[in-house]
Write a protein that holds these residues in place. Structure first.
Motif, short mmCIF file in Angstrom:
data_model
loop_
_atom_site.label_atom_id
_atom_site.label_comp_id
_atom_site.label_asym_id
_atom_site.label_seq_id
_atom_site.Cartn_x
_atom_site.Cartn_y
_atom_site.Cartn_z
N LYS A 146 0.63 -1.26 -0.05
CA LYS A 146 -0.13 -0.11 -0.05
C LYS A 146 0.76 1.32 -0.13
O LYS A 146 0.45 2.12 -0.66
CB LYS A 146 -0.93 -0.05 1.35
CG LYS A 146 -1.96 -0.94 1.31
CD LYS A 146 -2.82 -1.09 2.38
CE LYS A 146 -3.68 -2.24 2.81
NZ LYS A 146 -4.24 -2.29 3.90
N GLN A 165 3.18 1.60 -3.30
CA GLN A 165 2.45 2.39 -4.63
C GLN A 165 3.26 1.81 -5.94
O GLN A 165 3.70 2.50 -6.77
CB GLN A 165 2.41 3.62 -4.65
CG GLN A 165 1.38 4.33 -3.55
CD GLN A 165 -0.25 4.05 -3.66
OE1 GLN A 165 -0.57 4.61 -4.65
NE2 GLN A 165 -0.59 3.07 -2.88
N GLU A 184 -4.56 -4.01 -7.57
CA GLU A 184 -5.74 -3.38 -8.43
C GLU A 184 -6.06 -2.08 -8.01
O GLU A 184 -6.26 -1.08 -9.05
CB GLU A 184 -6.86 -4.46 -8.38
CG GLU A 184 -8.00 -4.08 -9.45
CD GLU A 184 -9.24 -5.06 -9.44
OE1 GLU A 184 -9.85 -4.68 -10.12
OE2 GLU A 184 -8.70 -6.23 -9.20
N ARG A 185 -6.30 -1.71 -6.76
CA ARG A 185 -6.59 -0.43 -6.30
C ARG A 185 -5.40 0.62 -6.61
O ARG A 185 -5.53 1.86 -7.21
CB ARG A 185 -7.22 -0.29 -5.02
CG ARG A 185 -8.19 -1.11 -4.65
CD ARG A 185 -8.85 -0.98 -3.16
NE ARG A 185 -7.97 -1.53 -2.21
CZ ARG A 185 -7.96 -2.59 -1.51
NH1 ARG A 185 -8.71 -3.45 -2.15
NH2 ARG A 185 -7.00 -3.05 -0.83
N LEU A 204 -5.20 1.24 -10.44
CA LEU A 204 -6.34 2.17 -10.85
C LEU A 204 -6.08 3.59 -10.68
O LEU A 204 -6.29 4.42 -11.45
CB LEU A 204 -7.77 1.79 -10.34
CG LEU A 204 -8.76 2.59 -10.67
CD1 LEU A 204 -9.00 2.53 -12.38
CD2 LEU A 204 -9.99 2.27 -10.14
N ASN A 205 -5.53 3.84 -9.50
CA ASN A 205 -5.36 5.27 -9.03
C ASN A 205 -4.18 5.61 -9.96
O ASN A 205 -4.30 7.01 -10.44
CB ASN A 205 -5.03 5.18 -7.48
CG ASN A 205 -5.91 5.11 -6.50
OD1 ASN A 205 -7.13 5.31 -6.96
ND2 ASN A 205 -5.64 4.64 -5.44
N PRO A 221 -7.95 -0.61 -14.14
CA PRO A 221 -6.96 -0.79 -13.21
C PRO A 221 -5.71 -1.53 -14.14
O PRO A 221 -4.52 -1.09 -13.84
CB PRO A 221 -7.49 -2.00 -12.58
CG PRO A 221 -9.01 -1.88 -12.36
CD PRO A 221 -9.38 -1.15 -13.77
#
Length: 432
Positions: free
Chosen positions: A313, A316, A358-359, A362-363, A423
């Motif tokens: 997390k 990144q 995946e999150r 996507l960001n 994503p």
């Protein structure tokens, strides 16, 4: 069954693909018709280049061999040959279990196949390849083998110790491929970071990349499979300064907790890993990092995995993959540890990591909407041209889907403005 045709089937990684391409060039030079991974194999001879890395790869290789062995029994082909990592590792077992195979060759023994066919190994095309990739890009293998001692990895068992190719030989291959129309090079090795130490007594990767970069016609160079311990930091200067070296680095970190890094025998600590990632990003602004994590290694406690998720997390990573531990005989972990984490838990942990990624992905992709990127066109389908930015390697990274309002040429580079993001894919339009 087509006479004088040989079908070559490649399993596993891009390093295997290079071996297949070299074999195919020899076969073509000896007068055969050759097809690579055909949808419908029709050759009288089949060569399977196998992978033996982890359980799933070994199973796929064995099932492929058995399928062609059955075809041979049914007289749908005359000869069946097997090469690559699986046969390097399990030669005698395979001979005993699958007698339908005419001959097995190890990872580096495929040249014997030429003479076994009654042909001569052509020295004049020794370093040439019949490319299986689109004409504008190629994989470039700069070394074989690995000197690292990671607990879980069976690759050194199959490939042996690190063996760097001479720089002059690599540069000559690049020049030859450029003359054939190749403009993008994926630099591959089991361990890029170690390049040169065995041959030149010092790390030579930065110098090698500079020499490749100097070859006229080389437009993109992308680096795969660096090792984090004792990282060759001068490489960052080369990536930053050279316009045709992509701001991209594939560096497998595998884990972040000190407990697991020690058990995995990675030769690096958590803080050193964090410092490495920070320094890479500081010295090469905008770089996209691809990494891989291994979950379910013996001794991975819940707190170790929680630490890994937090790192994923926080860091990144623009590109990230994960795979579950496979208990491979002959490895340090196989001999020293009990494989006591259930397969269901390994799969759950991998799925949780990929959900985080995946999150993150996507960001990162959404932040690119409205920006313009250089995109190389790989192919087209019914609705889109499909290409990649400098931050994307073939097969494993996101693609850019471009509306077909303007005719585009495969292999050319265009400016594309990003209009939409998912994503793992981007959408865009050509900038006129």
């Amino acid at each position: 069954m087509k006479k004088n045709r040989i079908d070559v089937v490649t399993l596993g990684c891009s390093k295997n693909l290079v071996d297949s391409e070299m074999l195919m060039k020899q076969l073509l030079a000896n007068g055969y018709t050759v097809k690579h991974d055909p949808d419908k194999p029709e050759g009288e001879i089949v060569v399977i280049n196998t992978c033996g890395f982890i359980g799933d790869a070994k199973e796929e290789s064995i099932n492929t061999i058995l399928g062609f062995a059955e075809a041979k029994k049914n007289r749908k082909l005359n000869q069946l040959f097997v090469m690559g990592c699986l046969s390097e590792r399990y030669m005698e077992e395979l001979k005993a279990e699958i007698p339908e195979v005419d001959r097995f060759y190890g990872k580096f023994g495929w040249k014997g196949l030429i003479s076994d066919l009654g042909k001569s190994f052509r020295k004049d095309v020794e370093y040439e390849r019949a490319l299986t990739t689109p004409a504008h890009y190629a994989y470039l293998k700069i070394s074989e083998g690995c000197n690292r001692a990671c607990s879980y990895c069976s690759i050194p068992i199959m490939t042996g110790r690190h063996n760097s190719r001479p720089m002059e030989e690599i540069v000559a291959e690049v020049q030859s491929l450029v003359a054939q129309g190749v403009k993008e090079f994926q630099i591959i090795a089991q361990d890029l970071s170690y390049y040169g130490i065995d041959r030149y007594k010092e790390m030579k990767l930065p110098e090698l990349i500079e020499r490749i970069s100097d070859v006229k016609g080389v437009e993109w160079i992308r680096l795969h499979y660096a090792y984090p311990a004792k990282f060759p930091y001068d490489l960052l200067r080369v990536i930053r300064e050279r316009d045709n070296v992509c701001k991209y680095l594939d560096i497998a970190l595998q884990h972040i907790s000190d407990n697991m890094l020690s058990k995995m025998r990675r030769g690096i600590t958590k803080q050193e890993t964090i410092d490495l990632v920070k320094r890479i990003r500081e010295e090469v602004p905008g770089i996209h990092l691809r990494t891989t994590f291994l979950v379910g290694h013996p001794g991975e406690a819940e707190e170790d995995f929680e630490e890994l998720m937090e790192f994923a997390k926080d860091a990144q990573f623009e590109r990230m993959g994960a795979f579950p531990y496979s208990n491979e005989e002959g490895t340090f972990a196989y001999e020293k540890y009990e494989d006591n984490i259930p397969e269901t838990v390994k799969q759950e942990r991998m799925d949780m990591l990929m959900a985080i990624q995946e999150r993150v992905s996507l960001n990162i992709n959404e932040s690119k909407i409205g920006q313009t990127f250089s995109v190389i066109i790989d192919r087209e389908d019914t609705d889109y041209y499909i290409g990649r930015t400098q931050y994307d390697s073939p097969e494993v990274d996101p693609e850019v889907l471009i509306s077909k309002d303007t005719p585009l040429n495969k292999g050319d580079i265009y400016n594309v403005i990003i209009t939409q993001a998912e994503p793992f894919d981007l959408y865009g339009n050509i900038v006129i």
